[in-house]
Design a protein around this motif. Sequence first.
Motif: not given
Length: 226
Positions: A49-66
């Motif tokens: 997501x975007x938090x004040x212009x910074x790319x911010x991940x959902x920590x620990x989340x994965x998609x299964x795509x390498x």
Amino acid sequence: MPYGSLSLPTRIFLLAWDTGRNKITGAPDLPLAVRACALAELAQRGLVSDVDGIVTPVFGARTGDAVLDGLLELIEESRPRTWRGWITYKARDTRDGVRDQLASKGYLRTERTRVFGIFPSRRYELERAGYVEVLQAEVLAVLRGPVPVSEVPAGDAALVVCAATGKLRGVISGKDRRRYRDRLDALTDRSGSPAPQLPELMRGLRKALASAVSAAEDARAGGGGG
């Protein structure tokens, strides 16, 4: 576009192939476009997501795509960066990962060679030219219509926007970028349709990709590479 398990970054990599010459042409900044597509897919999945212009991940989340998971891990482990920062930082790593992924799935064929007869290298050739030609035709149909933008899937909209903004000239010409500027604006918002906050994020991602491509073009024009 019925492309099964192919991610956005793998699809834009295939878009860049000239099927007649069996090589990538007209896409000097393909790594930037591939990375932008990877970020777009992660955003559409709700994993960055975007938090004040910074790319911010959902920590620990994965998609299964390498490839996508590799980028998520890199974002988690690195210092905070803007969208443009993540489009440019180690972008070739994502491009190379996508290329290897496509080779493992049979879309590309690899051949081991030696540069100057000494240094080991690999050459890649397209295995599914017909598939790529259909993909390219459908991308142009999304760009030019007549299908209403409201009926275009969000992933397809993001693919077309990144291909146009990343200047993949082999599939979307400069003339088409100018002629369909308003539709590209609408497709940018459509690419953010999965969630209310995403259209603004996708506009920012598109702007960041355009800025990164422009800087790379300036660097090449000044003899600084790219």
